[in-house]
Every structure is written in C-alpha cells, then in structure tokens.
Design an enzyme around this catalytic site. Sequence first.
Site, PDB file in Angstrom:
ATOM      1  N   LYS A   1       0.836  -1.214   0.000  1.00 55.69           N
ATOM      2  CA  LYS A   1       0.000   0.000   0.000  1.00 55.69           C
ATOM      3  C   LYS A   1       0.867   1.259   0.000  1.00 55.69           C
ATOM      4  CE  LYS A   1      -1.917   1.716   3.995  1.00 55.69           C
ATOM      5  NZ  LYS A   1      -1.540   3.130   4.080  1.00 55.69           N
ATOM      6  N   ASN A   2       1.854   1.288   0.902  1.00 54.18           N
ATOM      7  CA  ASN A   2       2.639   2.515   1.037  1.00 54.18           C
ATOM      8  C   ASN A   2       3.590   2.741  -0.133  1.00 54.18           C
ATOM      9  OD1 ASN A   2       1.263   2.892   3.373  1.00 54.18           O
ATOM     10  ND2 ASN A   2       3.009   2.605   4.745  1.00 54.18           N
TER      11      ASN A   2
ATOM     12  N   CYS B   1      -5.483   7.866   9.186  1.00 56.76           N
ATOM     13  CA  CYS B   1      -5.716   7.298  10.511  1.00 56.76           C
ATOM     14  C   CYS B   1      -5.438   8.317  11.610  1.00 56.76           C
ATOM     15  CB  CYS B   1      -4.809   6.084  10.719  1.00 56.76           C
ATOM     16  SG  CYS B   1      -5.356   4.636   9.814  1.00 56.76           S
TER      17      CYS B   1
ATOM     18  N   ARG C   1      -0.166  14.544  13.108  1.00 50.55           N
ATOM     19  CA  ARG C   1       0.194  14.387  11.697  1.00 50.55           C
ATOM     20  C   ARG C   1       0.170  15.702  10.902  1.00 50.55           C
ATOM     21  NH1 ARG C   1      -2.061   8.746   9.392  1.00 50.55           N
ATOM     22  NH2 ARG C   1       0.015   8.655   8.525  1.00 50.55           N
TER      23      ARG C   1
ATOM     24  N   ASP D   1       3.861   0.806  12.350  1.00 58.30           N
ATOM     25  CA  ASP D   1       2.641   0.177  11.824  1.00 58.30           C
ATOM     26  C   ASP D   1       2.443  -1.241  12.368  1.00 58.30           C
ATOM     27  OD1 ASP D   1       2.171   2.449  10.403  1.00 58.30           O
ATOM     28  OD2 ASP D   1       2.537   1.606   8.421  1.00 58.30           O
TER      29      ASP D   1
ATOM     30  N   ARG E   1      -9.087  -0.435   4.189  1.00 59.08           N
ATOM     31  CA  ARG E   1      -8.245   0.571   3.535  1.00 59.08           C
ATOM     32  C   ARG E   1      -6.901  -0.040   3.128  1.00 59.08           C
ATOM     33  NH1 ARG E   1      -6.731   4.804   7.148  1.00 59.08           N
ATOM     34  NH2 ARG E   1      -5.295   5.008   5.432  1.00 59.08           N
TER      35      ARG E   1
HETATM   36  C1  UD1 Z   1       3.950   6.962   6.452  1.00 58.04           C
HETATM   37  C2  UD1 Z   1       3.142   5.694   6.202  1.00 58.04           C
HETATM   38  C3  UD1 Z   1       2.572   5.169   7.513  1.00 58.04           C
HETATM   39  C4  UD1 Z   1       3.691   4.995   8.537  1.00 58.04           C
HETATM   40  C5  UD1 Z   1       4.528   6.265   8.674  1.00 58.04           C
HETATM   41  C6  UD1 Z   1       5.744   6.083   9.549  1.00 58.04           C
HETATM   42  C7  UD1 Z   1       2.298   5.937   3.957  1.00 58.04           C
HETATM   43  C8  UD1 Z   1       1.112   6.112   3.095  1.00 58.04           C
HETATM   44  N1  UD1 Z   1       2.074   5.971   5.287  1.00 58.04           N
HETATM   45  O1  UD1 Z   1       3.049   7.929   6.971  1.00 58.04           O
HETATM   46  O2  UD1 Z   1       1.957   3.906   7.266  1.00 58.04           O
HETATM   47  O3  UD1 Z   1       3.108   4.708   9.803  1.00 58.04           O
HETATM   48  O4  UD1 Z   1       4.989   6.692   7.371  1.00 58.04           O
HETATM   49  O5  UD1 Z   1       6.526   5.029   9.087  1.00 58.04           O
HETATM   50  O6  UD1 Z   1       3.397   5.726   3.493  1.00 58.04           O
HETATM   51  N2  UD1 Z   1       5.562  14.848  10.822  1.00 58.04           N
HETATM   52  C9  UD1 Z   1       5.554  16.202  11.131  1.00 58.04           C
HETATM   53  N3  UD1 Z   1       5.478  17.100  10.099  1.00 58.04           N
HETATM   54  C10 UD1 Z   1       5.416  16.705   8.793  1.00 58.04           C
HETATM   55  C11 UD1 Z   1       5.430  15.311   8.494  1.00 58.04           C
HETATM   56  C12 UD1 Z   1       5.505  14.411   9.532  1.00 58.04           C
HETATM   57  O7  UD1 Z   1       5.603  16.577  12.296  1.00 58.04           O
HETATM   58  O8  UD1 Z   1       5.341  17.565   7.905  1.00 58.04           O
HETATM   59  C13 UD1 Z   1       5.642  13.848  11.920  1.00 58.04           C
HETATM   60  C14 UD1 Z   1       4.358  13.008  12.022  1.00 58.04           C
HETATM   61  O9  UD1 Z   1       3.362  13.677  12.764  1.00 58.04           O
HETATM   62  C15 UD1 Z   1       4.870  11.755  12.691  1.00 58.04           C
HETATM   63  C16 UD1 Z   1       6.287  11.617  12.120  1.00 58.04           C
HETATM   64  O10 UD1 Z   1       6.638  12.884  11.601  1.00 58.04           O
HETATM   65  O11 UD1 Z   1       4.939  11.952  14.091  1.00 58.04           O
HETATM   66  C17 UD1 Z   1       6.422  10.577  11.026  1.00 58.04           C
HETATM   67  O12 UD1 Z   1       5.443  10.812  10.041  1.00 58.04           O
HETATM   68  P1  UD1 Z   1       5.650  10.433   8.501  1.00 58.04           P
HETATM   69  O13 UD1 Z   1       6.890   9.609   8.350  1.00 58.04           O
HETATM   70  O14 UD1 Z   1       5.534  11.671   7.704  1.00 58.04           O
HETATM   71  O15 UD1 Z   1       4.394   9.508   8.257  1.00 58.04           O
HETATM   72  P2  UD1 Z   1       3.455   9.478   6.993  1.00 58.04           P
HETATM   73  O16 UD1 Z   1       4.240   9.787   5.764  1.00 58.04           O
HETATM   74  O17 UD1 Z   1       2.225  10.228   7.282  1.00 58.04           O
END
Ligand code: UD1
Length: 427
Positions: free
Chosen positions: A22-23, A116, A121, A306, A398
Amino acid sequence: MAFIEIHGPCRIQGGLTVQGSKNAVLPMMAASVLNRGITVLENVPRIQDVFCMMGILDSLGCRCALHGNRLEIDTSKINGWRIEQKAMGKMRSSIMLLGALLGRFCEAGVYSPGGCMIGKRPIDWHLRALRALGAEIRESEPDGFLHAQTTGLRGAEIIFPFPSVGAVENALFAAVAAVGRTVLRGCAREPEIGQLCHFLNGMGASIRGIGTDALIIEGGLPLHDSRFVIGGDRIVAGTYLLAAASCSGEVIVDGVQTQELRALTGVLEHMGVSLYQEPELIYVHSGQRLRAVSVKTGPYPAFPTDLQPFLMAALSRADGTSMLRETVFENRFGTAAELQKMGANIECSGNIARIDGVETLRGALVRARDLRGGAALTVAALGADGWTRVSECEHIERGYEDICRDLRALGAEIRRREDDGDREDTD
Ligand code: UD1
C-alpha cells in the site's frame, strides 16, 4: 457499517503470498501525474485506499483502469490541479498530489489530508520542502485549503528534522520537476521510498543515493511512459507472522523482501518463535507461550510503528511484562483500550505501554479505530476464547485486500458481515 466476527481460539496454519505494498503504490499513483502519458503498475493491491486514489485521479481527468492487479493510469487528459475537500479527507496520501501537481502544472490546490487518527500528523515539513524548491503556498483558514504556485521550481538543499516518509516523497516529486540539482538530507529510508525512487528513475528521473538518508536528484529531465512491479507489503506480511506467533500457529509468507522485516524477525526470535527465512519467504512456528520483550518503534530500519499494535496484541498473552515505546506517532496506543475489553492488562503512560501478559484473552465487542489497530484486534481475537466482533472494519479494508479471506485460508473461523445483518460475505 460492517464488522468482522472471529471465533477463537484457533491455531492458524498454512501459506500465503502477500499482496502488493500500500505505502509503495499510493505515492507512485500520485507521481504518475508528473508525466503526460501512461503509467502501468503491476501487483497493485485491491484495497480501498487504492480505489480512493483512483477516484481522486479520475476527478482530475486521468483515466485509471484496474484489471486484476494491473493498474493503467493515463494522465494525458488531466484538466485540473485542484482536489475536492471530501476526496482529500478520505486518505493521508492525497497530500502527495500537492508536490506531484505542482511539478506538472506549477500550480496545485489541495486541502489538509485525512488518514488514521494516530497523532497530530502535521504537514509542515512537506510545505517547508516545497517552499525551499520555489513554491509559494498560501494556507487559508478555516477550511485548510492550500494553494501552491510557482514560476518555476529550482533545485535546492533540504535537511529534514525527522525522517518523515511523506515529506520526502512530496519533496522528491517537486525535485524531479525542478531545474537543477536537489539534495535531500535526513531522509526516511523506508523501503517504499527506495521503490518510489526506482519507479521515478524508470520514468526518466535521475535519483542517486537510494536506500541512504541523502538523496541527490538531477531535476528537469524529460519523463516518459513507464511500467513498475510493486513489491510485497511488509506490514501485511508482518500482520500474518504476528498472527501465527500470537495463536501458536505455523505460517509461511512469501512475496516479500525478508530483509525489510529484520526488526520484526529479531523481535520474534526473542519472543521464542522459530523462524526459517529465504530472501522472499519467511516461515514461523510458535509452539509455546511467547516470552515478554521490550521494543521501541522508530523510522526504518527500526521496528515499524505500523506493526506496533500487532505486537501489543501478541504480547497481551506473553509470559511476563513487556514494554513498548512508540517514538513515531504520539497517539498510537488506541488499541490498548480495546484489548483491555478482551481481558488484556495494559497500562499506557505517554508514549510507553506496559503489558502484563495474561494466560487467556476472551472474545468481546471491540471497535476498529484505525487501519492497523483494527487488524491487530482481528489478530488478537484468533487467540481469544469465544466470539469477538470487530466493528467499523471498513478501516481495515483501507489496507487489506481481504483479511477474512486470508485468515480463513489459514484455518480461522472468521466472517465479515454488514451491520444490518442481511448480507454475509464469505470469499
Ligand atoms: C507513512 C506511512 C505510515 C507509517 C509512517 C511512519 C504511507 C502512506 N504511510 O506515513 O503507514 O506509519 O509513514 O513510518 O506511506 N511529521 C511532522 N510534520 C510533517 C510530516 C511528519 O511533524 O510535515 C511527523 C508526524 O506527525 C509523525 C512523524 O513525523 O509523528 C512521522 O510521520 P511520517 O513519516 O511523515 O508519516 P506518513 O508519511 O504520514
């Protein structure tokens, strides 16, 4: 609304080939808009998030056709760069279209994304990276509309304060379209980012440093039609491995890169699970009560956040006290309250969960609050006495093609039903 019913305890046994990731597929679908033409993706999982992304692409004027697990996306007739709020709210990955549309049209309009509820986030690092590459982004309150525009993206050096998967992916899209060299430092090293880089290179981009935390992109190269085979989903593989571990089962999972699951297999060994591994196959056998362990989640290659809810479910019945420390999302222990309804003894304080293993769990009415948490409850129910009903199982759909089909094939007594009771889904 639909729910899943599981009758436990049962011991799962058998083999399955894991679905595509998925990711990995979602950012590639977004990236398809960078090229004016056709992208073909193979081994695409037939999951709700993919259908949702297809809907968003269709709404922009793309033509998406999914035949079996082969997805063809034709982006030559895109007629818009703005995505509706309702569509954005359905999934987190919709934010990927900000960088991709900006790269193609120098303009994009999106809303704050859904996904989720496992933490705040924010998307500040996404926006900071795109601004560094030359985008002007205006955020309007209270609806969260983001309008991005540029007179031309230019390569830049960007340092991420934390290895965010999504922020790196968005930056990559803009950097591929930007003129000149971009250097991204402090990048997430999740295998799905590596796959995305290979996919973009297959489209004509030039990205070096794949698999490291420093990616170098020579931007502005002409892109062309491409085809890519999505790798197996390591989180789905981990789901079934932990399911076998938690119900004294015996499972062979293939179609996944075993090395991507090293953090999990290390933990399983500490828990007393027997393992046999080949490059794309893992066999687990769990014949005794699991041993308690202490585990900290973290960015790849650390233990994946995850899989943390599944580990929590398995450890609920382990011998001794386990400690889980969640370092990626600040609100990812929602499954604990549901597991407690099944008799688990879990105490959460901040980002630490203390799990005192109990001998037995009992079936209960529980609620899927998010994708992985819901699937983890389904896994926990395999080892619990009696019937468990997991409500709001749409969350699980999902990310899983058909968790009931897969677990039933492994011998579980499990079925999906609609709340009104007049439709029962089997295969
Ligand atoms: C992706 C994955 C999700 C996985 C996560 C961490 C997909 C579709 N989803 O989510 O399954 O759990 O990586 O491995 O690939 N953050 C900020 N500011 C930002 C971006 C992130 O503060 O602009 C923080 C987030 O709140 C979180 C951390 O960074 O605490 C990691 O988030 P991130 O790696 O960005 O996760 P996703 O890309 O949303």
